[in-house]
Design a protein around this motif. Structure first.
Motif, PDB file in Angstrom:
ATOM      1  N   VAL A   6     -14.088  -3.691   1.815  1.00  0.00           N
ATOM      2  CA  VAL A   6     -13.313  -2.955   1.694  1.00  0.00           C
ATOM      3  C   VAL A   6     -13.564  -2.345   0.145  1.00  0.00           C
ATOM      4  N   GLY A   7     -14.054  -1.253   0.080  1.00  0.00           N
ATOM      5  CA  GLY A   7     -14.252  -0.712  -1.395  1.00  0.00           C
ATOM      6  C   GLY A   7     -13.042   0.219  -1.576  1.00  0.00           C
ATOM      7  N   PRO A   8     -13.506   1.355  -2.512  1.00  0.00           N
ATOM      8  CA  PRO A   8     -12.299   2.436  -2.731  1.00  0.00           C
ATOM      9  C   PRO A   8     -11.883   2.876  -1.381  1.00  0.00           C
ATOM     10  N   LEU A   9     -10.589   2.994  -1.141  1.00  0.00           N
ATOM     11  CA  LEU A   9     -10.135   3.565   0.017  1.00  0.00           C
ATOM     12  C   LEU A   9     -10.586   4.949  -0.002  1.00  0.00           C
ATOM     13  N   GLU A  10     -11.376   5.540   1.129  1.00  0.00           N
ATOM     14  CA  GLU A  10     -11.873   6.994   1.152  1.00  0.00           C
ATOM     15  C   GLU A  10     -11.384   7.366   2.608  1.00  0.00           C
ATOM     16  N   LYS A  11     -10.707   6.484   3.462  1.00  0.00           N
ATOM     17  CA  LYS A  11     -10.348   6.818   4.835  1.00  0.00           C
ATOM     18  C   LYS A  11      -9.273   7.852   4.542  1.00  0.00           C
ATOM     19  N   PHE A  12      -9.295   8.926   5.322  1.00  0.00           N
ATOM     20  CA  PHE A  12      -8.068   9.789   5.239  1.00  0.00           C
ATOM     21  C   PHE A  12      -6.916   9.338   5.968  1.00  0.00           C
ATOM     22  N   THR A  13      -5.801   9.527   5.427  1.00  0.00           N
ATOM     23  CA  THR A  13      -4.605   9.095   6.092  1.00  0.00           C
ATOM     24  C   THR A  13      -3.945  10.299   7.011  1.00  0.00           C
ATOM     25  N   GLN A  14      -4.596  11.574   7.232  1.00  0.00           N
ATOM     26  CA  GLN A  14      -4.217  12.488   7.983  1.00  0.00           C
ATOM     27  C   GLN A  14      -3.556  11.879   9.424  1.00  0.00           C
ATOM     28  N   GLU A  24      -1.990   4.087   3.573  1.00  0.00           N
ATOM     29  CA  GLU A  24      -3.471   3.664   3.407  1.00  0.00           C
ATOM     30  C   GLU A  24      -3.927   2.502   4.142  1.00  0.00           C
ATOM     31  N   ALA A  25      -2.785   1.558   4.206  1.00  0.00           N
ATOM     32  CA  ALA A  25      -3.075  -0.097   4.654  1.00  0.00           C
ATOM     33  C   ALA A  25      -3.516   0.300   6.173  1.00  0.00           C
ATOM     34  N   TYR A  26      -2.582   1.406   6.835  1.00  0.00           N
ATOM     35  CA  TYR A  26      -2.757   1.550   8.222  1.00  0.00           C
ATOM     36  C   TYR A  26      -3.886   2.145   8.489  1.00  0.00           C
ATOM     37  N   ALA A  27      -4.320   3.265   7.798  1.00  0.00           N
ATOM     38  CA  ALA A  27      -5.597   3.885   7.853  1.00  0.00           C
ATOM     39  C   ALA A  27      -6.805   2.954   7.790  1.00  0.00           C
ATOM     40  N   GLN A  46      -6.739  -5.490  -3.848  1.00  0.00           N
ATOM     41  CA  GLN A  46      -6.703  -4.862  -2.468  1.00  0.00           C
ATOM     42  C   GLN A  46      -5.791  -5.626  -1.582  1.00  0.00           C
ATOM     43  N   ASP A  47      -5.095  -6.790  -1.972  1.00  0.00           N
ATOM     44  CA  ASP A  47      -4.453  -7.652  -0.954  1.00  0.00           C
ATOM     45  C   ASP A  47      -3.432  -6.853  -0.216  1.00  0.00           C
ATOM     46  N   HIS A  48      -2.751  -5.843  -0.556  1.00  0.00           N
ATOM     47  CA  HIS A  48      -1.825  -5.122   0.207  1.00  0.00           C
ATOM     48  C   HIS A  48      -2.432  -4.226   1.335  1.00  0.00           C
ATOM     49  N   LEU A  49      -3.699  -4.075   1.052  1.00  0.00           N
ATOM     50  CA  LEU A  49      -4.386  -3.247   2.047  1.00  0.00           C
ATOM     51  C   LEU A  49      -4.649  -4.153   3.546  1.00  0.00           C
ATOM     52  N   ALA A  50      -4.606  -5.305   3.385  1.00  0.00           N
ATOM     53  CA  ALA A  50      -4.506  -6.223   4.342  1.00  0.00           C
ATOM     54  C   ALA A  50      -3.462  -6.485   5.079  1.00  0.00           C
ATOM     55  N   TYR A  51      -2.268  -5.921   4.901  1.00  0.00           N
ATOM     56  CA  TYR A  51      -0.877  -6.108   5.360  1.00  0.00           C
ATOM     57  C   TYR A  51      -0.923  -6.011   6.956  1.00  0.00           C
ATOM     58  N   PHE A  52      -1.484  -4.919   7.523  1.00  0.00           N
ATOM     59  CA  PHE A  52      -1.397  -5.158   9.031  1.00  0.00           C
ATOM     60  C   PHE A  52      -2.334  -5.984   9.782  1.00  0.00           C
ATOM     61  N   LEU A  53      -3.470  -6.138   9.169  1.00  0.00           N
ATOM     62  CA  LEU A  53      -4.446  -7.209   9.770  1.00  0.00           C
ATOM     63  C   LEU A  53      -3.536  -8.701   9.787  1.00  0.00           C
ATOM     64  N   MET A 232      -3.861  15.192  19.532  1.00  0.00           N
ATOM     65  CA  MET A 232      -3.907  13.829  19.124  1.00  0.00           C
ATOM     66  C   MET A 232      -2.667  13.363  18.528  1.00  0.00           C
ATOM     67  N   PRO A 233      -2.173  12.087  19.080  1.00  0.00           N
ATOM     68  CA  PRO A 233      -0.858  11.815  18.483  1.00  0.00           C
ATOM     69  C   PRO A 233      -0.896  11.261  17.108  1.00  0.00           C
ATOM     70  N   THR A 234       0.181  11.434  16.256  1.00  0.00           N
ATOM     71  CA  THR A 234       0.336  11.001  14.931  1.00  0.00           C
ATOM     72  C   THR A 234       1.240   9.535  15.027  1.00  0.00           C
ATOM     73  N   TYR A 235       1.042   9.014  13.731  1.00  0.00           N
ATOM     74  CA  TYR A 235       1.959   7.510  13.885  1.00  0.00           C
ATOM     75  C   TYR A 235       2.840   7.730  12.618  1.00  0.00           C
ATOM     76  N   TRP A 236       4.032   7.125  13.032  1.00  0.00           N
ATOM     77  CA  TRP A 236       4.889   6.663  11.749  1.00  0.00           C
ATOM     78  C   TRP A 236       4.874   5.350  11.556  1.00  0.00           C
ATOM     79  N   VAL A 237       4.526   4.782  10.378  1.00  0.00           N
ATOM     80  CA  VAL A 237       4.247   3.317  10.079  1.00  0.00           C
ATOM     81  C   VAL A 237       5.343   2.930   9.175  1.00  0.00           C
ATOM     82  N   PRO A 238       6.211   1.968   9.594  1.00  0.00           N
ATOM     83  CA  PRO A 238       7.310   1.348   8.852  1.00  0.00           C
ATOM     84  C   PRO A 238       6.520   0.331   7.854  1.00  0.00           C
ATOM     85  N   THR A 239       7.358   0.172   6.676  1.00  0.00           N
ATOM     86  CA  THR A 239       6.701  -0.783   5.940  1.00  0.00           C
ATOM     87  C   THR A 239       7.226  -2.271   5.946  1.00  0.00           C
TER      88      THR A 239
END
Length: 598
Positions: A6-14, A24-27, A46-53, A232-239
């Motif tokens: 996991v480097g700098p997060l470049e994945k689009f969250t669209q 960002e974590a869900y993307a 980057q610990d927070h990006l591991a939340y959903f995993l 395409m479906p979109t997602y609402w992601v609760p925290t």
């Protein structure tokens, strides 16, 4: 071993809705699920990006090996409470595993005048990989044609027990409570009648509960457009239960959730003292403050139809939010000062990081003023007739073309919470000058000006003045009417300038140069979201202001590409000493006057 670094997060969250770090974590989560690595390596911070995993691990779902480099305590990561919450949760031990038992699951469905959709939902529940034990439908006073259709639906033989209860029209809160009271299951899954369950809903929710023992599980929501299902479906992601975010917006979860019946009864169900929306927000805050564990489930288990006629979209937005936030202080009246006291205290640490004084309880005068403004603009937002006019100068804007001004204003106006924060900021810092770029209809203007009025009553020599700029004379006229109705129009305290920003802004710079260097200036950018223009004004202000300068930017939490890039740049600017993002409005403090680096 296939490793994902996991480097700098470049994945689009669209296509992902929710709080920024959560998106960002869900993307990242979706990208990792698609690539199926054996190991994922996270760098420092980057610990927070591991939340959903980590949530996936918590519920016994197949997960790659997670490896953290130079792991640090969450509290030392940054000043962002959302990031800290996500990072802290990656360290939380999983719930104790429960022994398998014959748990019963009841699906609870409130219904009103959508019998065709209800029938489709009931048919889909027959296709579950684990059939629910019962389905309880509460009809909330539907019209006769729908009641007759429901009677026909009841005659069909189904693999689960179907119970239909009729009540006089009382709203979805009471309908859900009635369903829960009648349900015999140990676990309740609340499902709206226009949603579609995925085949694994019951099995996944039951397994997650058995493994974790967590009484409230709120899944990620997969949204499909009712008008165009092919998109395409979109997602609402609760925290999840992060109260700092819960005081800003409902990032905890959705009412379409699994709730242990014992926990639901312990909380007394949903509050019926309000007929407004946002009951899930209020319920989850109350559950968390009373120590009932809850968690996000990382995968969708149902599809939410994004429909124009949904109850949430029809309900009064501000009043619903106020009612939900009342749970922060176990208060039911959305206009009580204690609500806002608790709300402000919940983000006080973020504000203190910006140099603001700790946010104390409002004075009686402030309380009355906030309630008066809130009540007035609640009525304005609920009554489009007040705003039924067309401003021709807006028709060249791609977003606003062919949109009624009333509808646009209702959708885009600054959230009441952010308006109150700006009010409190002015009351705390007592700036000599406040510049508002974009008056619009005077909504945020009223809160800014009301705070200056209060300062004037306390000390006329230290009250400051508001300079508000509006390009449209139509909007300026309506803003003037609103301010006059509120008794706020006072030319000693307000200068409403009409004209294009580039033509009027030089006058503002001249006023800044004449400002008392011992007093601070606030610039509130609420007009165009063009990065180059805002960057140019930012530099011009720094070159002109003689004392402390603060900037407030609306919509920084939205996905406006130019504004988002500008916001990233300004947060890294060496002249910026403090940054806070308590909601949709971002605030920055300039540590060195005149733009000179230290």
């Amino acid at each position: 071993m296939n490793t994902y670094h996991v480097g700098p997060l470049e994945k689009f969250t669209q296509g992902i809705e929710g709080a920024k770090a959560t998106r960002e974590a869900y993307a990242l989560y979706l990208d990792i699920l698609q690539k199926s690595p054996d190991r994922v390596v996270f760098q420092r911070g980057q610990d927070h990006l591991a939340y959903f995993l980590v949530l996936r691990q918590r519920f016994g779902l197949p997960t790659p090996l997670l490896e953290f480099q130079n792991r640090e305590e969450a509290s030392s990561l940054c000043d962002d409470p959302e990031v800290n919450f996500l990072a802290r949760e990656t360290r939380s031990p999983p719930g104790a595993s429960l022994s398998k038992s014959q748990l019963k699951i009841s699906i609870c469905i409130p219904h009103l005048n959508r019998s065709e959709l209800l029938e489709k939902l009931l048919d889909e529940l027959e296709n579950q990989t684990r059939i629910p034990d019962e389905v309880v439908v509460v009809d909330d006073g539907s019209e006769q044609i729908h009641r007759e259709r429901i009677h026909q639906i009841q005659k069909k033989k189904r693999p689960y027990r179907l119970l239909v209860i009729e009540q006089e029209k009382s709203g979805p809160r009471r309908a859900r409570n009635q369903a829960a009271n009648a349900a015999s299951g140990d676990l309740l899954f609340f499902l709206d009648d226009d949603n579609l369950p995925l085949p694994s809903l019951c099995q996944k929710m039951l397994d997650a509960y058995l493994i974790s023992g967590i009484p409230i599980l709120t899944p990620v929501v997969e949204k499909v457009r009712d008008s165009d299902p092919s998109k395409m479906p979109t997602y609402w992601v609760p925290t999840g239960p992060c109260l700092e975010l819960a005081a800003i917006q409902n990032h905890i979860g959705d009412m379409n959730a699994l709730i242990e019946k014992k926990a639901f009864d312990q909380l007394g169900g949903l509050s019926e003292k309000s007929a407004l929306a946002c009951e899930d927000w209020e319920f989850f805050i109350r559950a968390h403050t009373q120590g009932i564990r809850m968690s996000v489930y990382p995968d969708p288990v149902f599809q939410y139809r994004d429909r124009a006629g949904s109850f949430l979209k029809r309900a009064p937005k501000i009043l619903s939010e106020l009612s939900a936030l009342s749970a922060l202080n176990q208060a039911e009246n959305g206009f009580t000062s204690s609500v806002w006291t608790e709300f402000l205290r919940s983000i006080a640490l973020s504000w203190e990081a910006c140099g603001a004084q700790p946010l104390q309880a409002f004075s009686i005068q402030d309380r009355w003023e906030i309630e008066r403004l809130t009540t007035y603009f609640s009525a304005v937002l609920q009554d489009p007739a007040i705003l039924e006019f067309t401003d021709r100068s807006w028709t060249d804007h791609p977003v606003k073309r062919e949109v009624k001004m009333a509808e646009y204003f209702c959708a885009s106006s600054i959230p009441i919470r952010d308006a109150i924060l700006l009010y409190q900021w002015i009351r705390t810092h007592k700036p000599s000058q406040v510049f508002e770029m974009g008056t619009c209809l005077g909504y945020s203007t009223a809160f800014l000006l009301a705070a200056i009025h209060q300062n004037f009553r306390e000390n006329p020599l230290q009250c400051g003045k508001l300079i508000s700029i509006e390009a449209s004379d139509v909007l300026a006229r309506h803003a003037t009417q609103h301010l006059q109705r509120l008794g706020l129009w006072d030319e000693r305290l307000l200068d409403l300038k009409i004209g294009h920003l580039q033509n009027v802004f030089p006058d503002c710079l001249s006023l800044m140069k004449a400002n008392d260097p011992k007093r601070c200036v606030l610039v509130f950018e609420d007009a165009e979201h063009a990065g180059d223009a805002e960057r140019s004004r930012f530099e011009a202000v720094l070159a002109s202001v003689q004392g402390e300068a603060w900037f407030a930017y609306d919509d920084v939490s939205h996905d406006f590409e130019e504004l988002s890039q500008f916001w990233i740049e300004i947060r890294k600017d060496h002249r910026v000493s403090s940054v806070v993002l308590p909601g949709r409005v971002g605030l920055v403090k300039i540590g060195v006057p005149n733009g000179i680096s230290g």
